[in-house]
Design a protein around this motif. Structure first.
Motif, PDB file in Angstrom:
ATOM      1  N   ALA A  86      11.940 -78.882  90.817  1.00 38.22           N
ATOM      2  CA  ALA A  86      12.536 -79.484  90.046  1.00 38.22           C
ATOM      3  C   ALA A  86      11.888 -80.996  89.849  1.00 38.22           C
ATOM      4  CB  ALA A  86      14.009 -80.004  90.267  1.00 38.22           C
ATOM      5  N   ARG A  87      11.517 -81.578  91.014  1.00 36.98           N
ATOM      6  CA  ARG A  87      10.929 -82.695  91.394  1.00 36.98           C
ATOM      7  C   ARG A  87       9.436 -82.802  90.370  1.00 36.98           C
ATOM      8  NH1 ARG A  87       9.954 -82.830  96.075  1.00 36.98           N
ATOM      9  NH2 ARG A  87      12.256 -83.271  96.749  1.00 36.98           N
ATOM     10  N   ARG A  88       8.864 -81.807  90.563  1.00 30.39           N
ATOM     11  CA  ARG A  88       7.587 -81.786  89.783  1.00 30.39           C
ATOM     12  C   ARG A  88       7.545 -81.509  88.467  1.00 30.39           C
ATOM     13  NH1 ARG A  88       2.667 -83.585  89.024  1.00 30.39           N
ATOM     14  NH2 ARG A  88       1.234 -81.840  88.244  1.00 30.39           N
ATOM     15  N   ILE A  89       8.639 -81.134  87.954  1.00 33.69           N
ATOM     16  CA  ILE A  89       8.924 -80.905  86.431  1.00 33.69           C
ATOM     17  C   ILE A  89       9.353 -82.265  85.838  1.00 33.69           C
ATOM     18  CG2 ILE A  89      10.591 -79.893  84.735  1.00 33.69           C
ATOM     19  CD1 ILE A  89      10.659 -77.326  86.247  1.00 33.69           C
ATOM     20  N   LYS A  90      10.157 -83.153  86.656  1.00 35.04           N
ATOM     21  CA  LYS A  90      10.527 -84.284  86.303  1.00 35.04           C
ATOM     22  C   LYS A  90       9.312 -85.252  86.150  1.00 35.04           C
ATOM     23  CE  LYS A  90      15.477 -84.401  87.905  1.00 35.04           C
ATOM     24  NZ  LYS A  90      16.293 -84.975  88.864  1.00 35.04           N
ATOM     25  N   GLU A  91       8.319 -85.069  87.144  1.00 38.45           N
ATOM     26  CA  GLU A  91       7.244 -86.121  87.037  1.00 38.45           C
ATOM     27  C   GLU A  91       6.460 -85.687  85.924  1.00 38.45           C
ATOM     28  OE1 GLU A  91       5.127 -85.001  90.706  1.00 38.45           O
ATOM     29  OE2 GLU A  91       6.645 -86.332  91.901  1.00 38.45           O
ATOM     30  N   LEU A  92       6.247 -84.467  85.592  1.00 43.41           N
ATOM     31  CA  LEU A  92       5.336 -83.933  84.273  1.00 43.41           C
ATOM     32  C   LEU A  92       6.171 -84.543  83.014  1.00 43.41           C
ATOM     33  CD1 LEU A  92       4.391 -80.318  85.263  1.00 43.41           C
ATOM     34  CD2 LEU A  92       3.206 -82.173  85.252  1.00 43.41           C
ATOM     35  N   TYR A  93       7.261 -84.595  83.070  1.00 46.82           N
ATOM     36  CA  TYR A  93       7.873 -84.999  82.122  1.00 46.82           C
ATOM     37  C   TYR A  93       7.780 -86.555  81.681  1.00 46.82           C
ATOM     38  CZ  TYR A  93      10.433 -80.845  80.052  1.00 46.82           C
ATOM     39  OH  TYR A  93      10.754 -79.786  79.505  1.00 46.82           O
ATOM     40  N   ARG A  94       7.947 -87.364  82.844  1.00 49.93           N
ATOM     41  CA  ARG A  94       7.775 -88.511  82.729  1.00 49.93           C
ATOM     42  C   ARG A  94       6.283 -88.938  82.314  1.00 49.93           C
ATOM     43  NH1 ARG A  94      10.919 -88.818  87.583  1.00 49.93           N
ATOM     44  NH2 ARG A  94       8.917 -88.819  88.912  1.00 49.93           N
ATOM     45  N   GLU A  95       5.252 -88.460  82.887  1.00 46.11           N
ATOM     46  CA  GLU A  95       3.964 -88.659  82.279  1.00 46.11           C
ATOM     47  C   GLU A  95       3.687 -88.260  81.145  1.00 46.11           C
ATOM     48  OE1 GLU A  95       1.281 -86.089  84.906  1.00 46.11           O
ATOM     49  OE2 GLU A  95       1.885 -87.358  86.727  1.00 46.11           O
ATOM     50  N   LYS A  96       4.346 -87.105  80.485  1.00 49.14           N
ATOM     51  CA  LYS A  96       4.149 -86.859  78.974  1.00 49.14           C
ATOM     52  C   LYS A  96       4.856 -88.134  78.267  1.00 49.14           C
ATOM     53  CE  LYS A  96       5.628 -83.513  75.521  1.00 49.14           C
ATOM     54  NZ  LYS A  96       6.515 -82.383  75.316  1.00 49.14           N
ATOM     55  N   GLU A  97       6.000 -88.493  78.624  1.00 52.72           N
ATOM     56  CA  GLU A  97       6.588 -89.534  77.793  1.00 52.72           C
ATOM     57  C   GLU A  97       5.962 -90.957  78.013  1.00 52.72           C
ATOM     58  OE1 GLU A  97      10.386 -89.724  79.619  1.00 52.72           O
ATOM     59  OE2 GLU A  97      11.220 -87.934  78.700  1.00 52.72           O
ATOM     60  N   ARG A  98       5.275 -91.090  79.101  1.00 53.22           N
ATOM     61  CA  ARG A  98       4.534 -92.470  79.216  1.00 53.22           C
ATOM     62  C   ARG A  98       3.260 -92.185  78.379  1.00 53.22           C
ATOM     63  NH1 ARG A  98       1.760 -92.687  84.655  1.00 53.22           N
ATOM     64  NH2 ARG A  98       0.631 -91.037  83.438  1.00 53.22           N
ATOM     65  N   ASP A  99       2.405 -91.229  78.395  1.00 52.63           N
ATOM     66  CA  ASP A  99       1.187 -91.186  77.523  1.00 52.63           C
ATOM     67  C   ASP A  99       1.557 -90.976  75.956  1.00 52.63           C
ATOM     68  OD1 ASP A  99       0.034 -90.978  79.963  1.00 52.63           O
ATOM     69  OD2 ASP A  99      -0.187 -89.007  80.003  1.00 52.63           O
ATOM     70  N   TRP A 100       2.672 -90.445  75.574  1.00 47.67           N
ATOM     71  CA  TRP A 100       2.712 -90.298  74.313  1.00 47.67           C
ATOM     72  C   TRP A 100       4.203 -90.689  73.850  1.00 47.67           C
ATOM     73  CZ3 TRP A 100      -0.930 -88.089  71.214  1.00 47.67           C
ATOM     74  CH2 TRP A 100      -1.785 -87.396  71.759  1.00 47.67           C
ATOM     75  N   GLU A 101       4.364 -91.830  74.346  1.00 43.85           N
ATOM     76  CA  GLU A 101       5.617 -92.657  73.910  1.00 43.85           C
ATOM     77  C   GLU A 101       5.346 -93.383  72.417  1.00 43.85           C
ATOM     78  OE1 GLU A 101       8.308 -96.625  75.507  1.00 43.85           O
ATOM     79  OE2 GLU A 101       6.501 -96.138  76.592  1.00 43.85           O
ATOM     80  N   ASP A 102       4.168 -93.774  72.346  1.00 43.60           N
ATOM     81  CA  ASP A 102       3.733 -94.440  71.104  1.00 43.60           C
ATOM     82  C   ASP A 102       2.625 -93.270  70.601  1.00 43.60           C
ATOM     83  OD1 ASP A 102       3.161 -95.430  68.671  1.00 43.60           O
ATOM     84  OD2 ASP A 102       2.658 -97.724  69.578  1.00 43.60           O
ATOM     85  N   PRO A 103       2.870 -92.488  69.706  1.00 43.39           N
ATOM     86  CA  PRO A 103       1.586 -91.520  69.256  1.00 43.39           C
ATOM     87  C   PRO A 103       0.663 -92.307  68.609  1.00 43.39           C
ATOM     88  CG  PRO A 103       3.725 -90.399  68.966  1.00 43.39           C
ATOM     89  CD  PRO A 103       4.265 -91.991  69.291  1.00 43.39           C
ATOM     90  N   TRP A 104       0.950 -92.824  67.760  1.00 42.99           N
ATOM     91  CA  TRP A 104      -0.113 -93.790  66.943  1.00 42.99           C
ATOM     92  C   TRP A 104      -0.898 -94.522  67.907  1.00 42.99           C
ATOM     93  CZ3 TRP A 104      -1.936 -98.627  66.512  1.00 42.99           C
ATOM     94  CH2 TRP A 104      -2.816 -99.032  65.291  1.00 42.99           C
TER      95      TRP A 104
END
Length: 295
Positions: free
Chosen positions: A164-182
């Motif tokens: 569960a901890r690893r899944i949360k880290e992956l979600y955070r990294e995804k949100e950080r990298d793609w917070e602004d798609p443009w």
């Protein structure tokens, strides 16, 4: 008109008025009887050893029989079904029941499931859903040993928390990298544009060098080793005493004189342009001396 493989024969004059089973006073397969039983086509879920056969014979997995299906109980709200059949080789009865608790089949009469000898305290039988069948001693030990059961639950809990901890880290990294798609697309386009310009400059430089040398050879990209080797090569001048005499008194690319003998010109003409260039470079260059060498 009697259809192909549509059941028992019905004469043409009785077609549409009765069925083949009623005409021949036979019960259709799968029809539920008054006592709740039903004849079905049953397929062996795993290999079974028949106890009636002498010597003992093995009924392979996937062999089909006509079996009498009967409801003999239930596990919570799930019914427990019994399948009674006869082995065609010896006529011996065999009864197999469902085990909803372990999601498996159990042979209760006339034979036993084949043991494949996996060893250990657990025996996995083919066709039983991969459910471990515990020995009596192991089952009793687990019932009495509360700490063993608790230890297994703790290990499973730690594994679940780590996942569960690893899944949360992956979600955070995804949100950080793609917070602004443009902005993310702009960075990727910018890096791709810069790399494309660098490749274009390198290709232009290679083409210019090949045109100057008059060759069509494919040039490999430069490496750090090539740069070090190039630094060890120098071209001697007229005042350099260390320069060999046969290279000190002529230019790097010497212009051929018109007064050169015809035999020499014909000899050079026979050589390829690439070989002539190689000879001139060898004659007009020298490798730098190693200051740390012994000689």
């Amino acid at each position: 008109m009697q259809g192909f493989n549509m059941g028992r024969y019905v004469p043409p004059d009785l077609e549409g008025t009765t069925s083949g089973n009623a005409l021949h006073k036979k019960r259709a397969p799968g029809t539920l009887r008054k006592d709740g039983t039903q004849t079905v086509r049953f397929e062996m879920p795993f290999a079974v050893i028949c106890h009636t056969c002498q010597p003992l014979q093995i009924i392979g997995q996937g062999v089909r029989f006509n079996a009498v299906k009967t409801r003999v109980g239930q596990y919570f709200s799930t019914p427990i079904w019994s399948f009674a059949l006869k082995h065609v080789a010896c006529g011996g009865p065999i009864e197999i029941r469902t085990d909803p608790r372990n999601t498996a089949y159990v042979v209760v009469k006339g034979g036993k499931a084949r043991d494949y000898g996996d060893g250990g305290d657990e025996v996995l039988r083919e066709g039983e859903g991969g459910v471990p069948i515990l020995m009596v001693e192991e089952r009793e030990r687990r019932r009495g040993d509360a700490f063993a059961r608790l230890e297994g639950e703790v290990v499973e809990k730690v594994a679940v928390e780590g996942n569960a901890r690893r899944i949360k880290e992956l979600y955070r990294e995804k949100e950080r990298d793609w917070e602004d798609p443009w902005e993310a697309n702009r960075r990727m386009r910018g890096s791709a544009r810069r790399e494309r310009k660098v490749r274009k400059r390198e290709e232009d430089a290679d083409e210019a060098l090949k045109a100057r040398l008059g060759t069509d050879m494919e040039l490999l990209p430069g490496t750090e080793e090539d740069a070090l080797r190039a630094k060890l090569v120098t071209f001697g001048g007229a005042d350099d005493d260390s320069t060999p005499s046969h290279t000190r008194h002529k230019a790097f690319f010497e212009t051929r004189s018109a007064s050169r003998p015809v035999t020499a010109l014909s000899k050079v003409a026979k050589e390829s342009r690439k070989e002539a260039l190689r000879r001139e470079l060898v004659d007009n260059t020298r490798a730098a001396l190693n200051p740390f060498g012994d000689d």
